[in-house]
Scaffold this motif. Structure first.
Motif, mmCIF file in Angstrom:
data_model
loop_
_atom_site.group_PDB
_atom_site.id
_atom_site.type_symbol
_atom_site.label_atom_id
_atom_site.label_comp_id
_atom_site.label_asym_id
_atom_site.label_seq_id
_atom_site.Cartn_x
_atom_site.Cartn_y
_atom_site.Cartn_z
ATOM 1 N N ALA A 171 0.942 -1.298 -0.153
ATOM 2 C CA ALA A 171 -0.089 0.125 0.059
ATOM 3 C C ALA A 171 0.640 1.295 0.043
ATOM 4 O O ALA A 171 0.615 2.234 -0.879
ATOM 5 N N VAL A 172 2.049 1.321 0.872
ATOM 6 C CA VAL A 172 2.775 2.454 0.700
ATOM 7 C C VAL A 172 3.537 2.546 -0.544
ATOM 8 O O VAL A 172 3.673 3.721 -1.157
ATOM 9 N N LEU A 180 0.967 3.928 -2.973
ATOM 10 C CA LEU A 180 0.749 5.584 -2.959
ATOM 11 C C LEU A 180 1.907 6.229 -3.258
ATOM 12 O O LEU A 180 1.871 7.397 -3.737
ATOM 13 N N ILE A 229 1.743 6.615 -7.012
ATOM 14 C CA ILE A 229 0.841 7.630 -7.478
ATOM 15 C C ILE A 229 1.196 9.187 -7.119
ATOM 16 O O ILE A 229 0.764 9.669 -8.105
ATOM 17 N N LEU A 230 2.070 9.387 -6.091
ATOM 18 C CA LEU A 230 2.355 10.649 -6.182
ATOM 19 C C LEU A 230 3.452 10.890 -7.130
ATOM 20 O O LEU A 230 3.457 12.104 -7.691
ATOM 21 N N LEU A 252 -4.257 -1.157 -7.135
ATOM 22 C CA LEU A 252 -4.798 -0.836 -5.798
ATOM 23 C C LEU A 252 -6.258 -1.366 -5.482
ATOM 24 O O LEU A 252 -6.604 -1.872 -4.625
#
Length: 86
Positions: free
Chosen positions: A10-11, A14, A17-18, A47
């Protein structure tokens, strides 16, 4: 152990995504922005699959497959449009 791997995934998602949003905002050409959008759809698919695994509802994997197919067709249509128009 499995929870740690899911949290790490998950990290990483994310973080991706950034980076994708950064490329989308800063992309100097239209092609860079299209590639960034395609990358963000692939990240969104990962995701969705991660959420399917965590929630135990594997029907979301079908949603991810359909989303991937539609994303692929959209990128092909955009590439054709940019190359010579529809």
């Amino acid at each position: 152990m499995a929870e740690t791997i899911v949290q790490l995934a998950a990290v990483l998602i994310l973080g991706a995504i950034l980076l994708g949003i950064t490329r989308l905002m800063l992309g100097p050409t239209l092609i860079d922005r299209i590639v960034a959008i395609d990358m963000l759809t692939i990240i969104a698919i990962s995701l969705i699959v991660l959420y399917a695994h965590v929630s135990g509802r594997f029907v979301y994997i079908d949603v991810a497959l359909v989303y991937g197919l539609l994303s692929f067709l959209a990128v092909l249509a955009l590439a054709r449009f940019l190359e010579k128009g529809l």
